[in-house]
Design a protein around this motif. Structure first.
Motif, PDB file in Angstrom:
ATOM      1  N   UNK A   1       0.867  -1.165   0.000  1.00 31.56           N
ATOM      2  CA  UNK A   1       0.000   0.000   0.000  1.00 31.56           C
ATOM      3  C   UNK A   1       0.912   1.225   0.000  1.00 31.56           C
ATOM      4  N   UNK A   2       0.748   2.083  -0.980  1.00 27.90           N
ATOM      5  CA  UNK A   2       1.575   3.275  -1.101  1.00 27.90           C
ATOM      6  C   UNK A   2       0.707   4.505  -0.848  1.00 27.90           C
ATOM      7  N   UNK A   3       1.207   5.388   0.005  1.00 22.81           N
ATOM      8  CA  UNK A   3       0.387   6.546   0.379  1.00 22.81           C
ATOM      9  C   UNK A   3       1.279   7.778   0.527  1.00 22.81           C
ATOM     10  N   UNK A   4       0.778   8.912   0.051  1.00 20.86           N
ATOM     11  CA  UNK A   4       1.522  10.163   0.186  1.00 20.86           C
ATOM     12  C   UNK A   4       1.465  10.633   1.634  1.00 20.86           C
ATOM     13  N   UNK A   5       2.633  10.863   2.221  1.00 18.43           N
ATOM     14  CA  UNK A   5       2.721  11.369   3.585  1.00 18.43           C
ATOM     15  C   UNK A   5       3.584  12.629   3.607  1.00 18.43           C
ATOM     16  N   UNK A   6       3.457  13.390   4.701  1.00 17.72           N
ATOM     17  CA  UNK A   6       4.205  14.641   4.847  1.00 17.72           C
ATOM     18  C   UNK A   6       5.357  14.397   5.824  1.00 17.72           C
ATOM     19  N   UNK A   7       6.555  14.727   5.362  1.00 15.76           N
ATOM     20  CA  UNK A   7       7.738  14.477   6.166  1.00 15.76           C
ATOM     21  C   UNK A   7       8.360  15.739   6.722  1.00 15.76           C
ATOM     22  N   UNK A   8       9.671  15.692   6.894  1.00 20.32           N
ATOM     23  CA  UNK A   8      10.415  16.791   7.524  1.00 20.32           C
ATOM     24  C   UNK A   8      10.260  18.083   6.732  1.00 20.32           C
ATOM     25  N   UNK A   9       9.962  19.158   7.466  1.00 19.74           N
ATOM     26  CA  UNK A   9       9.807  20.495   6.879  1.00 19.74           C
ATOM     27  C   UNK A   9       8.749  20.540   5.775  1.00 19.74           C
ATOM     28  N   UNK A  10       7.736  19.649   5.883  1.00 21.27           N
ATOM     29  CA  UNK A  10       6.611  19.685   4.966  1.00 21.27           C
ATOM     30  C   UNK A  10       6.841  18.999   3.636  1.00 21.27           C
ATOM     31  N   UNK A  11       7.982  18.316   3.471  1.00 19.53           N
ATOM     32  CA  UNK A  11       8.240  17.619   2.207  1.00 19.53           C
ATOM     33  C   UNK A  11       7.409  16.336   2.143  1.00 19.53           C
ATOM     34  N   UNK A  12       6.794  16.087   0.982  1.00 15.81           N
ATOM     35  CA  UNK A  12       5.975  14.893   0.817  1.00 15.81           C
ATOM     36  C   UNK A  12       6.816  13.732   0.294  1.00 15.81           C
ATOM     37  N   UNK A  13       6.387  12.534   0.612  1.00 18.97           N
ATOM     38  CA  UNK A  13       7.053  11.332   0.109  1.00 18.97           C
ATOM     39  C   UNK A  13       6.036  10.190   0.088  1.00 18.97           C
TER      40      UNK A  13
END
Length: 476
Positions: free
Chosen positions: A319-331
């Protein structure tokens, strides 16, 4: 009549001088050194500010910080607190300039009390402010005052007293200082006694401006000769003093200067971000090492679970999902699929049944979860593919759990603080109850972690993760 006009003109000129010295354009900046706010100013400007404050009865407590002061402050918390309670801390000596340069900080003049004293006296004489000198051996303050009166026409010395009074004489001394009418008090007991004394009794002193000046009176009384101007100009007055009094000052300068340079180096290391850089590098090294080893060891388990997922409903394994990481960068975050393939389409219809207050959506008995999904969620096996995210540098082993874009869009301003670090596979609230922890509490715990993160903190949380996973609290 001409005499009266001259007095009036002098009074007006004095008022303008005071107002100019206290105006915002004449206020100095500060620079942070050793967790102290150190003044950055020209010497003449500072002398004017000090006397101007006295002229309008603005209460100021002024201390000085040099290499010796920094060394003492590291060992003596009460002295450190007294320094921090000062209204102004002035840099004293070449050591503070060296520390500022090492830390990449701005720095004004060397505002040591010995050089500042005659300029303060000159401005005090011009504006009619009187001075009280307290400290030194008997007769030293009196002689220093007499020297300055001879050198500064119009200077008013309201009184002098030595520093060798008994505790029972303290009340009478304070009364004498207050009766003198002095607006500026110089206290020369030496570090850290003078700062502690001023802090303890400041509320009882009616004097507007109080300065802690160490051995200043010894120089102006003639008891100790100052270094020649060329030696002072290159910042080596300490070497002159050491040569004059080697037995008394060897420990302070030979050992003390080396200790100070170590403190300055450590301070510069922290201020320039080197400590953070090394900590980040160590964290990354641990992430890569542990993630690689874990993936290799868990590969058989992952293969069996992948097969079970595939056999249950013929859907994709991951399952692949867009998440928000460090300093607002998405991955793109990876998980083993634990829900039916139409789970995202059914999410909107279930929002009102969330078991968690706030912006995070969770249902303890979510109908979208498959049979194998319940098992792998119970033991957090579905999260293991995120080790790949760790290897790719998008996540860390330990950090705030990565948020959904819709959750971040609903954040209150304070919640953005949890995006100041790389998201993690596990975090402090994951090992403390997982979904049972309310979002507001999760936020507090995430921010607290980011403020004190370090290698030992991460290792401790990783050690707590294994029993938390098998305990299963809040896992759904």
């Amino acid at each position: 009549m001409k005499h009266d006009l001259a007095l009036l003109d002098a009074s007006v000129h004095s008022d303008h001088t005071v107002q100019a010295a206290l105006s915002p354009s004449h206020s100095s900046e500060t620079t942070k050194l050793f967790a102290l706010d150190i003044e950055c100013a020209k010497r003449a400007q500072m002398a004017r500010r000090i006397v101007a404050a006295a002229a309008v009865q603005k209460r100021l407590t002024i201390s000085f910080a040099n290499a010796h002061c920094v060394n003492v402050a590291h060992k003596d918390s009460s002295y450190r607190d007294a320094l921090r309670q000062s209204d102004m801390i002035l840099p004293d000596g070449s050591g503070m300039r060296i520390a500022a340069q090492m830390a990449g900080r701005s720095f004004g003049d060397n505002l040591n009390g010995t050089d500042l004293f005659p300029e303060i006296c000159a401005h005090a004489a011009t504006t009619g402010q009187s001075i009280f000198l307290l400290g030194g051996q008997p007769g030293i303050a009196m002689q220093a005052g007499a020297t300055m009166v001879a050198a500064t026409p119009g200077l008013q010395i309201a009184g002098t007293a030595d520093g060798y009074f008994r505790p029972g004489e303290e009340d009478a001394l304070i009364e004498r200082i207050n009766r003198s009418g002095a607006t500026i008090l110089f206290v020369g007991f030496g570090v850290p006694l003078q700062e502690k004394w001023i802090t303890r009794l400041r509320d009882r002193l009616d004097v507007a401006v109080v300065l802690a000046v160490g051995g200043l009176f010894d120089y102006y009384s003639g008891r100790i000769a100052r270094a020649p101007a060329p030696i002072r100009a290159v910042g080596c007055e300490w070497a002159w003093r050491l040569a004059m009094e080697p037995r008394r000052l060897a420990q302070r300068y030979l050992v003390g200067n080396a200790v100070f340079l170590m403190h300055a180096a450590r301070h510069a290391f922290e201020q320039r971000g080197f400590a953070d850089a090394i900590s980040a590098a160590m964290k990354r090294a641990v992430d890569v090492t542990v993630a690689a080893i874990a993936l290799a060891m868990l590969l058989p388990i992952l293969a069996m679970v992948a097969l079970a997922i595939r056999l249950e409903d013929r859907g994709p394994v991951f399952f692949r999902q867009l998440r928000i990481g460090e300093n607002g960068r998405s991955f793109e975050m990876l998980k083993l699929r634990s829900m039916y393939v139409d789970a995202e389409a059914r999410r909107a219809a279930l929002l009102g049944k969330s078991d968690r207050a706030g912006i995070c959506f969770k249902i303890s008995d979510d109908p979208r979860i498959t049979r194998i999904g319940r098992f792998i969620r119970r033991f957090s096996i579905d999260e293991l593919p995120q080790l790949i995210n760790v290897l790719r540098g998008e996540m860390s082993l330990v950090g705030p759990r990565p948020a959904l874009a819709c959750e971040v869009a609903a954040y209150e301003p304070r919640a953005y603080r949890r995006l100041r670090g790389k998201p993690g596979l596990t975090c402090i609230w994951q090992v403390s109850g997982r979904a049972d922890i309310p979002f507001a509490r999760q936020l507090t715990m995430d921010v607290a972690y980011l403020q004190r993160r370090g290698l030992m903190t991460d290792l401790a949380l990783l050690a707590r993760t294994v029993p938390a996973v098998f305990g299963g609290r809040g896992a759904y």
